[in-house]
Enzyme design. Sequence first.
Site, PDB file in Angstrom:
ATOM      1  CE1 TYR A 147      -4.717   2.301  10.634  1.00 58.78           C
ATOM      2  CE2 TYR A 147      -3.642   1.761   8.566  1.00 58.78           C
ATOM      3  CZ  TYR A 147      -4.790   2.019   9.279  1.00 58.78           C
ATOM      4  OH  TYR A 147      -5.999   2.006   8.666  1.00 58.78           O
ATOM      5  CG  ASP A 173      -3.905  -5.050  14.293  1.00 62.89           C
ATOM      6  OD1 ASP A 173      -4.654  -5.734  15.018  1.00 62.89           O
ATOM      7  OD2 ASP A 173      -4.323  -4.103  13.603  1.00 62.89           O
ATOM      8  CG  HIS A 191      -1.507  -1.010  15.429  1.00 61.49           C
ATOM      9  ND1 HIS A 191      -2.820  -0.999  15.829  1.00 61.49           N
ATOM     10  CD2 HIS A 191      -1.535  -0.914  14.070  1.00 61.49           C
ATOM     11  CE1 HIS A 191      -3.611  -0.894  14.774  1.00 61.49           C
ATOM     12  NE2 HIS A 191      -2.856  -0.832  13.696  1.00 61.49           N
ATOM     13  CE  LYS A 241       1.321  -2.740   9.242  1.00 61.33           C
ATOM     14  NZ  LYS A 241       0.017  -3.140   9.855  1.00 61.33           N
ATOM     15  CD  GLU A 279      -2.602   3.039  15.811  1.00 60.32           C
ATOM     16  OE1 GLU A 279      -2.466   3.404  14.636  1.00 60.32           O
ATOM     17  OE2 GLU A 279      -1.647   2.988  16.614  1.00 60.32           O
ATOM     18  NE  ARG A 303      -1.900  -1.557   3.584  1.00 58.23           N
ATOM     19  CZ  ARG A 303      -2.271  -1.667   4.854  1.00 58.23           C
ATOM     20  NH1 ARG A 303      -3.465  -1.273   5.218  1.00 58.23           N
ATOM     21  NH2 ARG A 303      -1.454  -2.165   5.756  1.00 58.23           N
TER      22      ARG A 303
HETATM   23  N1  LIG Z   1      -4.681  -8.029  10.904  1.00 58.52           N
HETATM   24  C1  LIG Z   1      -5.038  -6.993  10.180  1.00 58.52           C
HETATM   25  O1  LIG Z   1      -4.563  -6.813   9.076  1.00 58.52           O
HETATM   26  C2  LIG Z   1      -6.078  -6.051  10.708  1.00 58.52           C
HETATM   27  C3  LIG Z   1      -6.699  -5.143   9.859  1.00 58.52           C
HETATM   28  C4  LIG Z   1      -7.713  -4.312  10.371  1.00 58.52           C
HETATM   29  C5  LIG Z   1      -8.071  -4.401  11.727  1.00 58.52           C
HETATM   30  N2  LIG Z   1      -7.405  -5.280  12.529  1.00 58.52           N
HETATM   31  C6  LIG Z   1      -7.741  -5.453  13.960  1.00 58.52           C
HETATM   32  O2  LIG Z   1      -8.981  -6.140  14.104  1.00 58.52           O
HETATM   33  C7  LIG Z   1      -9.475  -5.911  15.418  1.00 58.52           C
HETATM   34  C8  LIG Z   1     -10.966  -5.576  15.366  1.00 58.52           C
HETATM   35  O3  LIG Z   1     -11.147  -4.302  14.742  1.00 58.52           O
HETATM   36  P1  LIG Z   1     -12.596  -3.633  14.526  1.00 58.52           P
HETATM   37  O4  LIG Z   1     -12.382  -2.482  13.647  1.00 58.52           O
HETATM   38  O5  LIG Z   1     -13.585  -4.651  14.150  1.00 58.52           O
HETATM   39  O6  LIG Z   1     -12.934  -3.099  15.996  1.00 58.52           O
HETATM   40  P2  LIG Z   1     -14.364  -2.661  16.539  1.00 58.52           P
HETATM   41  O7  LIG Z   1     -14.113  -1.740  17.679  1.00 58.52           O
HETATM   42  O8  LIG Z   1     -15.251  -2.224  15.447  1.00 58.52           O
HETATM   43  O9  LIG Z   1     -14.963  -4.017  17.113  1.00 58.52           O
HETATM   44  C9  LIG Z   1     -14.436  -4.665  18.204  1.00 58.52           C
HETATM   45  C10 LIG Z   1     -15.562  -5.408  18.879  1.00 58.52           C
HETATM   46  O10 LIG Z   1     -14.959  -6.279  19.842  1.00 58.52           O
HETATM   47  C11 LIG Z   1     -15.899  -6.367  20.880  1.00 58.52           C
HETATM   48  N3  LIG Z   1     -15.273  -6.959  22.056  1.00 58.52           N
HETATM   49  C12 LIG Z   1     -14.436  -6.418  22.981  1.00 58.52           C
HETATM   50  N4  LIG Z   1     -14.093  -7.341  23.874  1.00 58.52           N
HETATM   51  C13 LIG Z   1     -14.712  -8.504  23.513  1.00 58.52           C
HETATM   52  C14 LIG Z   1     -14.747  -9.813  24.031  1.00 58.52           C
HETATM   53  N5  LIG Z   1     -14.100 -10.132  25.158  1.00 58.52           N
HETATM   54  N6  LIG Z   1     -15.482 -10.742  23.372  1.00 58.52           N
HETATM   55  C15 LIG Z   1     -16.153 -10.445  22.255  1.00 58.52           C
HETATM   56  N7  LIG Z   1     -16.172  -9.208  21.723  1.00 58.52           N
HETATM   57  C16 LIG Z   1     -15.458  -8.267  22.337  1.00 58.52           C
HETATM   58  C17 LIG Z   1     -16.394  -4.933  21.064  1.00 58.52           C
HETATM   59  O11 LIG Z   1     -17.609  -4.884  21.794  1.00 58.52           O
HETATM   60  C18 LIG Z   1     -16.559  -4.517  19.605  1.00 58.52           C
HETATM   61  O12 LIG Z   1     -17.867  -4.741  19.124  1.00 58.52           O
HETATM   62  C19 LIG Z   1      -8.594  -4.804  15.992  1.00 58.52           C
HETATM   63  O13 LIG Z   1      -7.632  -5.348  16.836  1.00 58.52           O
HETATM   64  C20 LIG Z   1      -7.943  -4.209  14.772  1.00 58.52           C
HETATM   65  O14 LIG Z   1      -6.714  -3.572  15.071  1.00 58.52           O
HETATM   66  C21 LIG Z   1      -6.415  -6.085  12.033  1.00 58.52           C
END
Ligand SMILES: NC(=O)c1ccc[n+]([C@@H]2O[C@H](COP(=O)([O-])OP(=O)(O)OC[C@H]3O[C@@H](n4cnc5c(N)ncnc54)[C@H](O)[C@@H]3O)[C@@H](O)[C@H]2O)c1
Length: 374
Positions: A94, A270, A96, A75, A118, A15
């Site tokens: 980003y 992440d 993190h 990143k 973030e 990206r």
């Molecule tokens: N790996 C990647 O490439 C990548 C890319 C984008 C986002 N992410 C990550 O994905 C994760 C989720 O992001 P998002 O945008 O959906 O966040 P979000 O805030 O929209 O959703 C997170 C959800 O998790 C819930 N939650 C919190 N604790 C919980 C638990 N114990 N059990 C069940 N649910 C619980 C919250 O209530 C919320 O609804 C983040 O860590 C983000 O950094 C990773």
Amino acid sequence: MIIGVPKEIKNNENRVALTPGGAKELIKRGHTVYVQSTAGIGSGFSDEEYVAAGAQLLPTIEETYAIAEMIMKVKEPIEAEYSLIKKDQLLFTYFHFASYEPLTRAMIEQKPVCLAYETVERADRSLPLLIPMSEVAGRMATQEGAKYLEKPMGGRGILLGGVPGVKPAKVIVIGGGIVGTQATKIAAGMGADVTIMDIDLYRLRQLDDIMPANVKTMVSSEHNIREEIKDADMVVGAVLIPGAKAPHLITKDMLSSMRDGAVLVDVAVDQGGCFETTKPTTHAEPVFEVDGVMHYCVANMPGAVPYTSTLALTNATLPYAIQLADKGWEAACRDNEELKKGLNIIGGEVVYKAVADAFDLEYKNVEDFLLAKA
Ligand SMILES: NC(=O)c1ccc[n+]([C@@H]2O[C@H](COP(=O)([O-])OP(=O)(O)OC[C@H]3O[C@@H](n4cnc5c(N)ncnc54)[C@H](O)[C@@H]3O)[C@@H](O)[C@H]2O)c1
């Protein structure tokens, strides 16, 4: 303002933080944009397109960091970039921080202004610069999980949607936010039997209203997770506690209760991962196996679909970048609460509570910092 766009050097990251269209918008406002040569190539943008937009090309990453007042990246800086970062330089990318102490310590030492995508936050607590990447990662999580369920890929050899006369796969999605909702949508669309879990009942009510009949909702608790994963084919980890490390919702001892060849996709990797056995992987080697369960833990999932991701991300970052460039970071953050929330480290001081707490570092209130600077 002088803006620099270095080429991403993290493994398989294609990206770029600014499109030629975005560069044109900034240049139109009187800013100067330097783009490292071939920075956009992985996303389908040639050097010529940036030049046509009015940007200037620089041959090396060193020159790009050296000239810029604001660095726009995707990143977090990796180790090779730490020494290129200058005191008081604005880094808009980003980070993190809470999941990686060496990066936090390096940014404290180099003393730039770290404005983290973030943690930019709207009044309704949504995270506008995470949403587009979460949308991509969520949709991809199911696509990747389905791929690794195939036998030649190491999975148990089950087709997500089944066929007439054969039951579909069982998919559990933990976390019903952006990632979880998108992963669920795709899994449901492919015909899987999906359960989405969250701790937020209001969220579950909303999901129950909008999701198709092959999606069930369930409160997330240790008991429910333990029970549900026993016959699951795929589990998507999609929880988030903003700015903090993810909780370990599936511990190592639980893996032995799962089916051989089941797939765990930890999108929350992440933020440290929501499975105890998670280790960050890259697109070069995305999966590993623990106790017969496949783990897909790629920390930069959207990097594999750079065309979609770059456009989705820059649609969201550009309006903020314009404010930062037009006003400078201090005035832009004073005027816009959303941007102010993005400030994590300023001149060696940690101004984001969850980051300070993660590593027992001294926390400075960002308001005091902005007032002191006014
Ligand atoms: N790996 C990647 O490439 C990548 C890319 C984008 C986002 N992410 C990550 O994905 C994760 C989720 O992001 P998002 O945008 O959906 O966040 P979000 O805030 O929209 O959703 C997170 C959800 O998790 C819930 N939650 C919190 N604790 C919980 C638990 N114990 N059990 C069940 N649910 C619980 C919250 O209530 C919320 O609804 C983040 O860590 C983000 O950094 C990773």
